[in-house]
Enzyme design. Structure first.
Site, PDB file in Angstrom:
ATOM      1  N   GLU A 164       0.837  -1.215   0.000  1.00 13.86           N
ATOM      2  CA  GLU A 164       0.000   0.000   0.000  1.00 13.86           C
ATOM      3  C   GLU A 164       0.868   1.259   0.000  1.00 13.86           C
ATOM      4  OE1 GLU A 164      -2.964  -0.333  -0.789  1.00 13.86           O
ATOM      5  OE2 GLU A 164      -3.253  -2.440  -0.324  1.00 13.86           O
ATOM      6  N   GLU A 202      -0.203  -2.772  -9.692  1.00 19.63           N
ATOM      7  CA  GLU A 202      -0.272  -3.752  -8.610  1.00 19.63           C
ATOM      8  C   GLU A 202       0.995  -4.608  -8.548  1.00 19.63           C
ATOM      9  OE1 GLU A 202      -2.455  -3.793  -6.277  1.00 19.63           O
ATOM     10  OE2 GLU A 202      -3.728  -2.269  -7.177  1.00 19.63           O
ATOM     11  N   HIS A 232      -5.208  -6.568 -10.503  1.00 15.90           N
ATOM     12  CA  HIS A 232      -4.291  -7.430  -9.756  1.00 15.90           C
ATOM     13  C   HIS A 232      -3.991  -8.673 -10.585  1.00 15.90           C
ATOM     14  CE1 HIS A 232      -6.590  -5.197  -6.694  1.00 15.90           C
ATOM     15  NE2 HIS A 232      -5.462  -5.200  -6.008  1.00 15.90           N
ATOM     16  N   ARG A 269       0.957 -13.509  -7.807  1.00 15.18           N
ATOM     17  CA  ARG A 269       1.312 -12.460  -6.844  1.00 15.18           C
ATOM     18  C   ARG A 269       2.354 -12.994  -5.859  1.00 15.18           C
ATOM     19  NH1 ARG A 269      -3.512  -8.851  -4.720  1.00 15.18           N
ATOM     20  NH2 ARG A 269      -1.697  -7.538  -4.267  1.00 15.18           N
TER      21      ARG A 269
HETATM   22 ZN   LIG Z   1      -2.745  -2.676  -4.524  1.00 12.70          ZN
END
Ligand SMILES: [Zn+2]
Length: 211
Positions: free
Chosen positions: A49, A109, A171, A177
């Site tokens: 973030e 992202e 994302h 990820r």
């Molecule tokens: Zn994010």
């Protein structure tokens, strides 16, 4: 967001970061868990973030939330060169055969994931205060850090939903990820002995470190 929403966000206009109460629970954060696992999970999310303020979109806003150029041309050029490599890396992933991740759509992202892990790793090592990390259940601190990171993204999804995400979600799918991020981090190689020829191996000159 409501308190029970399991998510977090950065808002460039307000230069604010929000973590609803429900994201601060396992597997993201557990006050009884070992520090390494928490840094790998919620630590990487907090780093994610924070770095949104400096991704391809957030970096165009100044500290007061105004759309204003505050970077030098030279910094922007070097930043763009690094992020272009990330675009190519993610565009090469096909979560469903024939359907690749859109490296441009997911760039912000992916930058935040890359930087988030990096920041969390540095923070974990700083938290040790120069002392060696304890070995717990036969695992080193760095092993538990990476396991905590990976476990925070465990999920199940039907192929039709995955296809919707590939086409519309900024994302990357959860699996990438993790695998798309750790292979850019040098500590992943030293911790797990990853060598040329291993599926997740990337030559050092192809690895990207944003911050
Ligand atoms: Zn994010």
């Amino acid at each position: 967001m409501t308190p029970q929403t399991v998510n977090a966000y950065y808002n460039a206009n307000m230069n604010e970061i929000v973590f609803p109460a429900s994201v601060l629970q396992a597997p993201l954060f557990d006050p009884r868990a070992d520090d390494a696992a928490n840094y790998g999970a919620i630590g990487a999310t907090i780093g994610h973030e924070i770095s949104h303020g400096f991704d391809d979109e957030g970096s165009q806003y100044d500290g007061s939330g105004n759309l204003r150029v505050w970077w030098t041309d030279e910094d922007r050029k070097r930043y763009d060169a690094k992020t272009r490599i990330l675009v190519a890396q993610y565009s090469a992933f096909a979560p469903i055969p024939g359907y690749a991740i859109n490296g441009e759509l997911t760039l912000g992202e992916n930058i935040a994931d890359n930087a988030g892990l990096e920041i969390a790793y540095k923070a974990y090592h700083r938290s040790l205060g120069g002392k060696p990390a304890p070995v717990i259940d036969g695992m080193s601190g760095d092993e538990r850090f990476f396991f905590g990171f990976a476990q925070s993204y465990r999920s199940k999804v039907r192929e039709s939903q995955l296809l919707t995400w590939i086409k519309s979600d900024p994302h990357s799918p959860d699996e990438f990820r993790v695998t798309g991020v750790v292979r850019n981090h040098p500590a992943f190689y030293s911790t797990f002995g990853v060598r040329p020829g291993d599926r997740m191996y990337l030559p050092p000159e192809q690895r990207v470190s944003i911050w």
